[in-house]
Structures are given as C-alpha cells and as structure tokens.
Write a protein that holds these residues in place. Structure first.
Motif, PDB file in Angstrom:
ATOM      1  N   SER A   1      -1.242  -6.787  10.267  1.00 39.42           N
ATOM      2  CA  SER A   1       0.032  -6.186  10.673  1.00 39.42           C
ATOM      3  C   SER A   1       0.382  -5.070   9.690  1.00 39.42           C
ATOM      4  O   SER A   1      -0.164  -4.994   8.588  1.00 39.42           O
ATOM      5  CB  SER A   1       1.139  -7.241  10.673  1.00 39.42           C
ATOM      6  OG  SER A   1       1.418  -7.634   9.336  1.00 39.42           O
ATOM      7  N   GLU A   2       1.315  -4.209  10.093  1.00 44.43           N
ATOM      8  CA  GLU A   2       1.740  -3.110   9.221  1.00 44.43           C
ATOM      9  C   GLU A   2       2.307  -3.638   7.900  1.00 44.43           C
ATOM     10  O   GLU A   2       2.027  -3.086   6.841  1.00 44.43           O
ATOM     11  CB  GLU A   2       2.794  -2.261   9.938  1.00 44.43           C
ATOM     12  CG  GLU A   2       3.274  -1.080   9.114  1.00 44.43           C
ATOM     13  CD  GLU A   2       4.349  -0.278   9.817  1.00 44.43           C
ATOM     14  OE1 GLU A   2       5.104   0.396   9.101  1.00 44.43           O
ATOM     15  OE2 GLU A   2       4.444  -0.330  11.056  1.00 44.43           O
ATOM     16  N   GLU A   3       3.066  -4.721   7.952  1.00 41.09           N
ATOM     17  CA  GLU A   3       3.648  -5.302   6.741  1.00 41.09           C
ATOM     18  C   GLU A   3       2.560  -5.802   5.796  1.00 41.09           C
ATOM     19  O   GLU A   3       2.621  -5.598   4.586  1.00 41.09           O
ATOM     20  CB  GLU A   3       4.593  -6.458   7.098  1.00 41.09           C
ATOM     21  CG  GLU A   3       5.822  -6.042   7.858  1.00 41.09           C
ATOM     22  CD  GLU A   3       5.606  -5.916   9.365  1.00 41.09           C
ATOM     23  OE1 GLU A   3       4.494  -6.257   9.875  1.00 41.09           O
ATOM     24  OE2 GLU A   3       6.533  -5.463  10.045  1.00 41.09           O
ATOM     25  N   THR A   4       1.568  -6.461   6.380  1.00 42.01           N
ATOM     26  CA  THR A   4       0.465  -6.975   5.570  1.00 42.01           C
ATOM     27  C   THR A   4      -0.354  -5.830   4.993  1.00 42.01           C
ATOM     28  O   THR A   4      -0.780  -5.889   3.830  1.00 42.01           O
ATOM     29  CB  THR A   4      -0.422  -7.929   6.390  1.00 42.01           C
ATOM     30  OG1 THR A   4       0.398  -8.981   6.896  1.00 42.01           O
ATOM     31  CG2 THR A   4      -1.538  -8.514   5.548  1.00 42.01           C
ATOM     32  N   GLU A   5      -0.557  -4.771   5.761  1.00 39.38           N
ATOM     33  CA  GLU A   5      -1.272  -3.596   5.253  1.00 39.38           C
ATOM     34  C   GLU A   5      -0.554  -3.004   4.045  1.00 39.38           C
ATOM     35  O   GLU A   5      -1.192  -2.623   3.066  1.00 39.38           O
ATOM     36  CB  GLU A   5      -1.422  -2.531   6.347  1.00 39.38           C
ATOM     37  CG  GLU A   5      -2.393  -2.898   7.441  1.00 39.38           C
ATOM     38  CD  GLU A   5      -3.850  -2.810   7.020  1.00 39.38           C
ATOM     39  OE1 GLU A   5      -4.165  -2.227   5.966  1.00 39.38           O
ATOM     40  OE2 GLU A   5      -4.693  -3.340   7.761  1.00 39.38           O
ATOM     41  N   ARG A   6       0.775  -2.926   4.103  1.00 36.54           N
ATOM     42  CA  ARG A   6       1.546  -2.407   2.959  1.00 36.54           C
ATOM     43  C   ARG A   6       1.349  -3.296   1.740  1.00 36.54           C
ATOM     44  O   ARG A   6       1.193  -2.823   0.629  1.00 36.54           O
ATOM     45  CB  ARG A   6       3.031  -2.327   3.296  1.00 36.54           C
ATOM     46  CG  ARG A   6       3.404  -1.165   4.124  1.00 36.54           C
ATOM     47  CD  ARG A   6       4.898  -1.012   4.088  1.00 36.54           C
ATOM     48  NE  ARG A   6       5.357  -0.304   5.270  1.00 36.54           N
ATOM     49  CZ  ARG A   6       6.620  -0.095   5.545  1.00 36.54           C
ATOM     50  NH1 ARG A   6       7.563  -0.561   4.741  1.00 36.54           N
ATOM     51  NH2 ARG A   6       6.975   0.562   6.621  1.00 36.54           N
ATOM     52  N   TYR A   7       1.395  -4.597   1.977  1.00 37.01           N
ATOM     53  CA  TYR A   7       1.205  -5.552   0.880  1.00 37.01           C
ATOM     54  C   TYR A   7      -0.183  -5.403   0.256  1.00 37.01           C
ATOM     55  O   TYR A   7      -0.329  -5.345  -0.961  1.00 37.01           O
ATOM     56  CB  TYR A   7       1.422  -6.977   1.400  1.00 37.01           C
ATOM     57  CG  TYR A   7       1.053  -8.048   0.416  1.00 37.01           C
ATOM     58  CD1 TYR A   7       1.868  -8.321  -0.678  1.00 37.01           C
ATOM     59  CD2 TYR A   7      -0.116  -8.785   0.571  1.00 37.01           C
ATOM     60  CE1 TYR A   7       1.524  -9.307  -1.593  1.00 37.01           C
ATOM     61  CE2 TYR A   7      -0.463  -9.772  -0.325  1.00 37.01           C
ATOM     62  CZ  TYR A   7       0.360 -10.027  -1.408  1.00 37.01           C
ATOM     63  OH  TYR A   7       0.013 -10.986  -2.302  1.00 37.01           O
ATOM     64  N   ILE A   8      -1.212  -5.324   1.079  1.00 37.98           N
ATOM     65  CA  ILE A   8      -2.584  -5.169   0.583  1.00 37.98           C
ATOM     66  C   ILE A   8      -2.718  -3.859  -0.198  1.00 37.98           C
ATOM     67  O   ILE A   8      -3.319  -3.827  -1.275  1.00 37.98           O
ATOM     68  CB  ILE A   8      -3.600  -5.247   1.740  1.00 37.98           C
ATOM     69  CG1 ILE A   8      -3.646  -6.678   2.282  1.00 37.98           C
ATOM     70  CG2 ILE A   8      -4.988  -4.785   1.302  1.00 37.98           C
ATOM     71  CD1 ILE A   8      -4.415  -6.823   3.576  1.00 37.98           C
ATOM     72  N   PHE A   9      -2.132  -2.788   0.311  1.00 37.99           N
ATOM     73  CA  PHE A   9      -2.133  -1.504  -0.393  1.00 37.99           C
ATOM     74  C   PHE A   9      -1.476  -1.660  -1.761  1.00 37.99           C
ATOM     75  O   PHE A   9      -2.012  -1.210  -2.779  1.00 37.99           O
ATOM     76  CB  PHE A   9      -1.389  -0.440   0.433  1.00 37.99           C
ATOM     77  CG  PHE A   9      -1.151   0.839  -0.315  1.00 37.99           C
ATOM     78  CD1 PHE A   9      -2.141   1.811  -0.399  1.00 37.99           C
ATOM     79  CD2 PHE A   9       0.068   1.075  -0.946  1.00 37.99           C
ATOM     80  CE1 PHE A   9      -1.925   2.993  -1.099  1.00 37.99           C
ATOM     81  CE2 PHE A   9       0.298   2.249  -1.641  1.00 37.99           C
ATOM     82  CZ  PHE A   9      -0.703   3.209  -1.722  1.00 37.99           C
ATOM     83  N   LEU A  10      -0.314  -2.318  -1.791  1.00 35.18           N
ATOM     84  CA  LEU A  10       0.428  -2.510  -3.038  1.00 35.18           C
ATOM     85  C   LEU A  10      -0.391  -3.296  -4.054  1.00 35.18           C
ATOM     86  O   LEU A  10      -0.552  -2.869  -5.204  1.00 35.18           O
ATOM     87  CB  LEU A  10       1.745  -3.230  -2.759  1.00 35.18           C
ATOM     88  CG  LEU A  10       2.541  -3.690  -3.983  1.00 35.18           C
ATOM     89  CD1 LEU A  10       2.949  -2.511  -4.848  1.00 35.18           C
ATOM     90  CD2 LEU A  10       3.745  -4.499  -3.551  1.00 35.18           C
ATOM     91  N   VAL A  11      -0.909  -4.441  -3.658  1.00 37.86           N
ATOM     92  CA  VAL A  11      -1.679  -5.270  -4.588  1.00 37.86           C
ATOM     93  C   VAL A  11      -2.921  -4.517  -5.074  1.00 37.86           C
ATOM     94  O   VAL A  11      -3.249  -4.547  -6.258  1.00 37.86           O
ATOM     95  CB  VAL A  11      -2.047  -6.637  -3.966  1.00 37.86           C
ATOM     96  CG1 VAL A  11      -2.961  -7.431  -4.893  1.00 37.86           C
ATOM     97  CG2 VAL A  11      -0.784  -7.439  -3.663  1.00 37.86           C
ATOM     98  N   GLY A  12      -3.580  -3.793  -4.173  1.00 37.02           N
ATOM     99  CA  GLY A  12      -4.746  -3.005  -4.566  1.00 37.02           C
ATOM    100  C   GLY A  12      -4.395  -1.951  -5.601  1.00 37.02           C
ATOM    101  O   GLY A  12      -5.106  -1.789  -6.600  1.00 37.02           O
ATOM    102  N   LYS A  13      -3.308  -1.218  -5.370  1.00 38.45           N
ATOM    103  CA  LYS A  13      -2.880  -0.181  -6.329  1.00 38.45           C
ATOM    104  C   LYS A  13      -2.525  -0.789  -7.679  1.00 38.45           C
ATOM    105  O   LYS A  13      -2.914  -0.276  -8.732  1.00 38.45           O
ATOM    106  CB  LYS A  13      -1.675   0.598  -5.786  1.00 38.45           C
ATOM    107  CG  LYS A  13      -2.021   1.600  -4.750  1.00 38.45           C
ATOM    108  CD  LYS A  13      -2.840   2.690  -5.381  1.00 38.45           C
ATOM    109  CE  LYS A  13      -3.041   3.848  -4.447  1.00 38.45           C
ATOM    110  NZ  LYS A  13      -4.098   4.737  -4.890  1.00 38.45           N
ATOM    111  N   VAL A  14      -1.768  -1.871  -7.660  1.00 36.44           N
ATOM    112  CA  VAL A  14      -1.371  -2.525  -8.908  1.00 36.44           C
ATOM    113  C   VAL A  14      -2.602  -3.057  -9.643  1.00 36.44           C
ATOM    114  O   VAL A  14      -2.747  -2.864 -10.851  1.00 36.44           O
ATOM    115  CB  VAL A  14      -0.331  -3.639  -8.640  1.00 36.44           C
ATOM    116  CG1 VAL A  14      -0.092  -4.481  -9.880  1.00 36.44           C
ATOM    117  CG2 VAL A  14       0.976  -3.030  -8.141  1.00 36.44           C
TER     118      VAL A  14
END
Length: 182
Positions: free
Chosen positions: A144-157
C-alpha cells in the motif's frame, strides 16, 4: 562508537546486540559505576507486543540495564551517565514518528531527518551506542502507499545510520555477518 545491527524478524539480532553492548561496556575500566541504558521504542499495545516486551525484559534481567521508554522524540531524551545504550528498534521508532494517531502520515523525508537528529543526540550522550533495526524491504512486491512510505523511511534512516556507524552487522539465522568495520 556506533554499531548498527540489522536482520530479519526472529534472526537473533536483539540477543546479539545486547551481548555486543555488554562485551564492549565491560572493556571500560570504570564500567561498574554506570548502568547500561535500554532505549525502548516499542509502544505497548496488544497481547503480542506485550509478550515481546516481556521477553526482551527477561533477556536483560540482572545484566545492569535500566529501561528508558523512547517511542518518539529522541532529540529530547536526556540519558543518565551510562556504559552504553542499546536503542531498539529503528523500525518501531520510524512507525511511531511517521504515523499519527489521527490516521495522518507525516512527510517521510522530514521524519527521517528528525530520527537521524535524535540518534545523533543519543550518540553524543554515550561512548557506546548499539542500534537495532529490521530489514523491511524484502518481503513482497506490492505494498500500500502507506507501507511504501514506511519502507522508504526505514531504508533512508538505515542508510544514514550505516554511514554514521563504526560497525554494521547483519544477523542471519543467529550468525553475525560483519558488513562494515571502521
């Protein structure tokens, strides 16, 4: 010293992280005077998370840890003098910072910057910081779009912490694999 420890769910990364911090902390000559700090990021909700919290508390029992609840806002955390800090875990912290109780979602880039600044704040308050994170981007092809944002965030961090870290270890089936040693 910053040591980032990553791995999949149930990989043994928590036990490895704890043992690494204890090992490094014992090498300090005046280590007996100060506790270890466990910076807990999980918000207790539901039966499953309560079981996980209790299991982790039992793992640390009698080892000189004091628990500091840090589900968000690491930049505002003032740590006691310590032998070292175990921050567990980045994926919980990211979810807590990204998703609001009212159902809205914050900007992932701004949230990543906030988390990284908080980690820098914690690292300035200790000589030994061990950070646990999760691998979150290898499970499925479509989210989902929300999960994609979360995955992006964790990856960047995770990428930024890995750059800052002196050591990066991936725990695979209980086996630590050194990824970076400075």
């Amino acid at each position: 010293m910053i040591h980032l420890i990553t791995g999949g769910s149930g990989s043994g990364k928590s036990a490895y992280a704890e043992n690494e911090l204890l090992r490094v902390g014992e090498l300090q000559t005046d280590a007996g005077r100060y506790p270890y700090v466990y910076a807990a990021t999980m918000r207790p909700y539901g039966e499953e998370t309560m079981r996980k919290i209790m299991r982790h508390r039992q793992m640390r029992a009698g080892k000189g840890f004091v628990t500091l609840e840090c589900p968000s806002g690491l930049s505002g955390v003032a740590l006691p003098e310590n032998r070292g800090v175990l921050l567990e875990c980045v994926s919980n912290l990211a979810a807590n910072e990204l998703f609001c109780e009212d159902g809205t979602i914050k900007d992932a880039k701004e949230t990543a910057e906030k988390i990284i600044e908080g980690i820098r704040c914690i690292s300035r308050q200790t000589e030994n910081l061990v950070i646990v994170t999760n691998e979150v981007n290898a499970d499925a092809e479509c989210y989902s779009e929300e999960t994609e944002r979360y995955i992006f965030l964790v990856g960047k961090v995770n990428q930024e912490i890995a750059r800052m870290a002196d050591r990066v270890t991936e725990v695979v089936y209980g086996i630590p694999v050194q990824v970076k040693i400075r």
